[in-house]
Write an enzyme that holds these catalytic residues in place. Structure first.
Site, PDB file in Angstrom:
ATOM      1  N   CYS A   9       0.862  -1.121  -0.034  1.00 29.37           N
ATOM      2  CA  CYS A   9      -0.034  -0.027   0.092  1.00 29.37           C
ATOM      3  C   CYS A   9       0.781   1.020   0.053  1.00 29.37           C
ATOM      4  O   CYS A   9       1.789   1.295   0.743  1.00 29.37           O
ATOM      5  CB  CYS A   9      -0.676  -0.103   1.355  1.00 29.37           C
ATOM      6  N   CYS A  10       0.592   2.101  -1.022  1.00 30.25           N
ATOM      7  CA  CYS A  10       1.534   3.435  -1.101  1.00 30.25           C
ATOM      8  C   CYS A  10       0.322   4.531  -1.211  1.00 30.25           C
ATOM      9  O   CYS A  10      -0.651   4.504  -1.480  1.00 30.25           O
ATOM     10  CB  CYS A  10       2.399   3.018  -1.973  1.00 30.25           C
ATOM     11  N   ALA A  11       1.072   5.605  -1.560  1.00 24.13           N
ATOM     12  CA  ALA A  11       0.494   6.908  -1.903  1.00 24.13           C
ATOM     13  C   ALA A  11      -0.189   6.782  -3.201  1.00 24.13           C
ATOM     14  O   ALA A  11      -1.300   6.988  -3.355  1.00 24.13           O
ATOM     15  CB  ALA A  11       1.548   7.994  -1.723  1.00 24.13           C
ATOM     16  N   ALA A  41      -3.485   3.745  -1.175  1.00 30.28           N
ATOM     17  CA  ALA A  41      -4.080   3.784  -0.049  1.00 30.28           C
ATOM     18  C   ALA A  41      -5.583   3.933   0.033  1.00 30.28           C
ATOM     19  O   ALA A  41      -6.368   3.416   0.724  1.00 30.28           O
ATOM     20  CB  ALA A  41      -3.377   4.867   1.099  1.00 30.28           C
TER      21      ALA A  41
END
Length: 105
Positions: A9-11, A41
């Protein structure tokens, strides 16, 4: 042994897509049946409905979401952690894969 599913999960999902490829390569080399994918996210809730996720690794840039995401998976057999910053910076797929698998076992 059944397939392990690791969600990163990332920006926005850009930098982690390279890491996903390196993790998948490392899993293939070790003969590990793993499904690894990245999502922004904002899409975590949707992905948790669609996928049978075993562990979630957060990119260092979204570490502030750790408690929030742990609450989302409360009562489910899903472990959540923040990707080791050094491994992330070096795009060390083998090390991040190991971190994700440790959460599952």
């Amino acid at each position: 042994m059944s397939e392990k599913t690791i969600m990163l999960c990332c920006a926005a999902g850009m930098s982690t897509s390279m890491l996903v490829k390196r993790m998948q390569d490392a899993a293939n080399e070790k003969g590990i049946d793993a499904k690894i994918f990245a999502c922004p996210a904002a899409e975590v809730d949707e992905k948790l409905k669609q996928e049978n996720v075993n562990s979630i690794l957060l990119g260092p840039q979204v570490r502030y979401l750790l408690d929030n995401i742990k609450k989302k998976v409360e009562g489910k057999p899903i472990k959540v952690d923040v990707i080791d910053m050094q491994a992330y910076g070096m795009m060390n797929g083998a090390k991040v894969l190991e971190q994700g698998l440790k959460l599952i076992d």
